[in-house]
Motif scaffolding. Structure first.
Motif, PDB file in Angstrom:
ATOM      1  N   ILE A 193       2.151 -15.833 -11.158  1.00 45.28           N
ATOM      2  CA  ILE A 193       3.009 -14.858 -10.482  1.00 45.28           C
ATOM      3  C   ILE A 193       2.340 -13.497 -10.581  1.00 45.28           C
ATOM      4  CG2 ILE A 193       5.262 -13.762 -10.453  1.00 45.28           C
ATOM      5  CD1 ILE A 193       6.394 -16.346 -11.657  1.00 45.28           C
ATOM      6  N   VAL A 194       1.839 -13.018  -9.437  1.00 44.33           N
ATOM      7  CA  VAL A 194       1.058 -11.786  -9.376  1.00 44.33           C
ATOM      8  C   VAL A 194       1.520 -10.958  -8.182  1.00 44.33           C
ATOM      9  CG1 VAL A 194      -1.269 -10.854  -9.111  1.00 44.33           C
ATOM     10  CG2 VAL A 194      -0.938 -12.987 -10.355  1.00 44.33           C
ATOM     11  N   ALA A 195       1.583  -9.647  -8.358  1.00 44.58           N
ATOM     12  CA  ALA A 195       1.856  -8.722  -7.255  1.00 44.58           C
ATOM     13  C   ALA A 195       0.945  -7.513  -7.437  1.00 44.58           C
ATOM     14  CB  ALA A 195       3.315  -8.295  -7.232  1.00 44.58           C
ATOM     15  N   THR A 196       0.557  -6.891  -6.323  1.00 44.95           N
ATOM     16  CA  THR A 196      -0.434  -5.817  -6.350  1.00 44.95           C
ATOM     17  C   THR A 196       0.055  -4.610  -5.567  1.00 44.95           C
ATOM     18  OG1 THR A 196      -2.192  -7.477  -6.466  1.00 44.95           O
ATOM     19  CG2 THR A 196      -2.834  -5.264  -5.806  1.00 44.95           C
ATOM     20  N   VAL A 197      -0.207  -3.423  -6.117  1.00 44.79           N
ATOM     21  CA  VAL A 197       0.092  -2.178  -5.417  1.00 44.79           C
ATOM     22  C   VAL A 197      -1.223  -1.404  -5.284  1.00 44.79           C
ATOM     23  CG1 VAL A 197       1.383  -0.010  -5.459  1.00 44.79           C
ATOM     24  CG2 VAL A 197       2.411  -2.095  -6.401  1.00 44.79           C
ATOM     25  N   ASP A 198      -1.630  -1.149  -4.034  1.00 43.64           N
ATOM     26  CA  ASP A 198      -2.809  -0.313  -3.770  1.00 43.64           C
ATOM     27  C   ASP A 198      -2.317   1.106  -3.499  1.00 43.64           C
ATOM     28  OD1 ASP A 198      -4.856  -2.252  -3.918  1.00 43.64           O
ATOM     29  OD2 ASP A 198      -4.409  -2.940  -1.894  1.00 43.64           O
ATOM     30  N   VAL A 199      -2.828   2.054  -4.287  1.00 41.06           N
ATOM     31  CA  VAL A 199      -2.404   3.443  -4.170  1.00 41.06           C
ATOM     32  C   VAL A 199      -3.572   4.265  -3.632  1.00 41.06           C
ATOM     33  CG1 VAL A 199      -1.525   5.444  -5.416  1.00 41.06           C
ATOM     34  CG2 VAL A 199      -0.836   3.144  -6.131  1.00 41.06           C
ATOM     35  N   LEU A 200      -3.307   5.019  -2.595  1.00 38.16           N
ATOM     36  CA  LEU A 200      -4.309   5.911  -2.031  1.00 38.16           C
ATOM     37  C   LEU A 200      -3.864   7.339  -2.349  1.00 38.16           C
ATOM     38  CD1 LEU A 200      -6.946   5.781  -0.416  1.00 38.16           C
ATOM     39  CD2 LEU A 200      -5.579   6.136   1.634  1.00 38.16           C
ATOM     40  N   GLN A 207       0.844  -1.183   0.000  1.00 37.78           N
ATOM     41  CA  GLN A 207       0.000   0.000   0.000  1.00 37.78           C
ATOM     42  C   GLN A 207       0.883   1.237   0.000  1.00 37.78           C
ATOM     43  OE1 GLN A 207      -2.897  -0.324   3.125  1.00 37.78           O
ATOM     44  NE2 GLN A 207      -3.912  -2.013   2.106  1.00 37.78           N
ATOM     45  N   VAL A 208       0.519   2.187  -0.881  1.00 37.63           N
ATOM     46  CA  VAL A 208       1.271   3.427  -1.027  1.00 37.63           C
ATOM     47  C   VAL A 208       0.284   4.581  -0.900  1.00 37.63           C
ATOM     48  CG1 VAL A 208       2.655   4.821  -2.610  1.00 37.63           C
ATOM     49  CG2 VAL A 208       2.950   2.342  -2.564  1.00 37.63           C
ATOM     50  N   VAL A 209       0.633   5.572  -0.095  1.00 34.32           N
ATOM     51  CA  VAL A 209      -0.159   6.794   0.013  1.00 34.32           C
ATOM     52  C   VAL A 209       0.645   7.903  -0.642  1.00 34.32           C
ATOM     53  CG1 VAL A 209      -1.222   8.442   1.592  1.00 34.32           C
ATOM     54  CG2 VAL A 209      -1.198   6.009   2.179  1.00 34.32           C
ATOM     55  N   MET A 210      -0.014   8.636  -1.553  1.00 36.52           N
ATOM     56  CA  MET A 210       0.699   9.720  -2.231  1.00 36.52           C
ATOM     57  C   MET A 210      -0.250  10.882  -2.469  1.00 36.52           C
ATOM     58  SD  MET A 210       1.245   8.166  -6.023  1.00 36.52           S
ATOM     59  CE  MET A 210       0.409   9.054  -7.310  1.00 36.52           C
ATOM     60  N   PRO A 211       0.275  12.107  -2.414  1.00 39.92           N
ATOM     61  CA  PRO A 211      -0.582  13.274  -2.665  1.00 39.92           C
ATOM     62  C   PRO A 211      -0.933  13.400  -4.138  1.00 39.92           C
ATOM     63  CG  PRO A 211       1.668  13.961  -2.195  1.00 39.92           C
ATOM     64  CD  PRO A 211       1.624  12.480  -2.014  1.00 39.92           C
ATOM     65  N   ALA A 212      -2.127  13.914  -4.400  1.00 36.62           N
ATOM     66  CA  ALA A 212      -2.531  14.191  -5.784  1.00 36.62           C
ATOM     67  C   ALA A 212      -1.504  15.125  -6.401  1.00 36.62           C
ATOM     68  CB  ALA A 212      -3.919  14.815  -5.815  1.00 36.62           C
ATOM     69  N   GLY A 213      -1.180  14.890  -7.662  1.00 39.25           N
ATOM     70  CA  GLY A 213      -0.150  15.664  -8.336  1.00 39.25           C
ATOM     71  C   GLY A 213       1.182  14.948  -8.357  1.00 39.25           C
ATOM     72  N   SER A 214       1.288  13.852  -7.613  1.00 35.74           N
ATOM     73  CA  SER A 214       2.516  13.058  -7.597  1.00 35.74           C
ATOM     74  C   SER A 214       2.459  11.985  -8.675  1.00 35.74           C
ATOM     75  CB  SER A 214       2.686  12.381  -6.234  1.00 35.74           C
ATOM     76  OG  SER A 214       2.904  13.342  -5.234  1.00 35.74           O
ATOM     77  N   SER A 215       3.616  11.361  -8.866  1.00 40.96           N
ATOM     78  CA  SER A 215       3.736  10.260  -9.822  1.00 40.96           C
ATOM     79  C   SER A 215       4.281   9.034  -9.108  1.00 40.96           C
ATOM     80  CB  SER A 215       4.696  10.630 -10.950  1.00 40.96           C
ATOM     81  OG  SER A 215       4.214  11.738 -11.658  1.00 40.96           O
ATOM     82  N   ILE A 216       3.916   7.883  -9.620  1.00 44.78           N
ATOM     83  CA  ILE A 216       4.450   6.626  -9.111  1.00 44.78           C
ATOM     84  C   ILE A 216       4.968   5.842 -10.308  1.00 44.78           C
ATOM     85  CG2 ILE A 216       2.229   5.438  -9.217  1.00 44.78           C
ATOM     86  CD1 ILE A 216       3.042   3.948  -6.653  1.00 44.78           C
ATOM     87  N   GLU A 217       6.087   5.172 -10.116  1.00 45.85           N
ATOM     88  CA  GLU A 217       6.644   4.339 -11.175  1.00 45.85           C
ATOM     89  C   GLU A 217       6.831   2.935 -10.620  1.00 45.85           C
ATOM     90  OE1 GLU A 217      10.725   4.334 -13.682  1.00 45.85           O
ATOM     91  OE2 GLU A 217       9.647   6.257 -13.596  1.00 45.85           O
ATOM     92  N   LEU A 218       6.434   1.948 -11.415  1.00 47.70           N
ATOM     93  CA  LEU A 218       6.549   0.549 -11.018  1.00 47.70           C
ATOM     94  C   LEU A 218       7.443  -0.153 -12.026  1.00 47.70           C
ATOM     95  CD1 LEU A 218       2.772   0.052 -10.291  1.00 47.70           C
ATOM     96  CD2 LEU A 218       4.562   0.471  -8.633  1.00 47.70           C
ATOM     97  N   VAL A 264      -8.737   8.885  -3.017  1.00 45.38           N
ATOM     98  CA  VAL A 264      -9.108   8.077  -4.177  1.00 45.38           C
ATOM     99  C   VAL A 264      -8.198   6.851  -4.200  1.00 45.38           C
ATOM    100  CG1 VAL A 264      -9.226   8.015  -6.696  1.00 45.38           C
ATOM    101  CG2 VAL A 264      -9.886  10.094  -5.462  1.00 45.38           C
ATOM    102  N   ARG A 265      -8.824   5.673  -4.272  1.00 46.08           N
ATOM    103  CA  ARG A 265      -8.072   4.414  -4.285  1.00 46.08           C
ATOM    104  C   ARG A 265      -7.919   3.907  -5.714  1.00 46.08           C
ATOM    105  NH1 ARG A 265      -6.563   1.299  -0.445  1.00 46.08           N
ATOM    106  NH2 ARG A 265      -7.984   2.261   1.047  1.00 46.08           N
ATOM    107  N   VAL A 266      -6.687   3.507  -6.040  1.00 46.46           N
ATOM    108  CA  VAL A 266      -6.340   2.949  -7.342  1.00 46.46           C
ATOM    109  C   VAL A 266      -5.541   1.676  -7.066  1.00 46.46           C
ATOM    110  CG1 VAL A 266      -4.985   3.337  -9.427  1.00 46.46           C
ATOM    111  CG2 VAL A 266      -6.249   5.218  -8.416  1.00 46.46           C
ATOM    112  N   THR A 267      -5.765   0.638  -7.852  1.00 44.08           N
ATOM    113  CA  THR A 267      -5.023  -0.608  -7.685  1.00 44.08           C
ATOM    114  C   THR A 267      -4.305  -0.950  -8.983  1.00 44.08           C
ATOM    115  OG1 THR A 267      -6.628  -1.421  -6.074  1.00 44.08           O
ATOM    116  CG2 THR A 267      -5.197  -3.054  -7.093  1.00 44.08           C
TER     117      THR A 267
END
Length: 148
Positions: free
Chosen positions: A138-145, A58-69, A124-127
């Motif tokens: 083989i599966v991995a999941t990132v939940d972004v808030l 689980q990752v919490v990030m402010p709106a306007g940020s970016s995440i890279e996987l 806002v939750r995004v998965t």
């Protein structure tokens, strides 16, 4: 003669069980996810440890940020926003006041950019789900808030 046949049959049964046990332990003989990992970076900084097969982070990030996987092998990425699923290249979704844009950088790497013009009334939750193209088990999941 009968005694040799019984010994051979017993030996065959023991070898069969050993072979099946070996295959079950390694996921059926294929790559069982050993070495599979995903790095998560929020605004260019590592966010926690690597994810491995079966993990959920689980990752919490402010709106306007970016995440890279960044996965260690080719994967199929699925973006879940609300009750909708998006799979493919370069998806953009507007949901509950946030524009969420997924950009495919390579067969194993994506970026998720967020943008909002308003104060969010609720997070806002995004998965994001990664499924290996080598082994669909083989599966991995990132939940972004996404927050204000």
């Amino acid at each position: 003669m009968r005694r040799n046949f019984v010994k051979l049959r017993t030996l065959a049964a023991i070898l069969s069980v050993a072979a099946l046990t070996g295959l079950a332990g390694c996921g059926g003989g294929g790559d069982s996810g050993v070495g599979f990992q995903i790095g998560v970076y929020v605004d260019g900084r590592a966010s926690g440890d690597y994810l491995y097969a079966g993990d959920v982070q689980q990752v919490v990030m402010p709106a306007g940020s970016s995440i890279e996987l960044d996965a260690s092998e080719p994967v199929v990425w699925t973006l879940q926003v609300g009750n909708s699923y998006y799979e493919g290249f370069d998806t953009s979704v507007y949901y509950q006041g946030v524009t969420i844009t997924e950009t495919t950088l390579s067969s194993s790497r994506i970026a998720l950019d967020t943008y909002t013009e308003f104060f969010l009334p609720a997070p806002v939750r995004v998965t994001l789900t990664a499924v290996s193209t080598y082994d669909s088990a083989i599966v991995a999941t990132v939940d972004v808030l996404i927050t204000n």
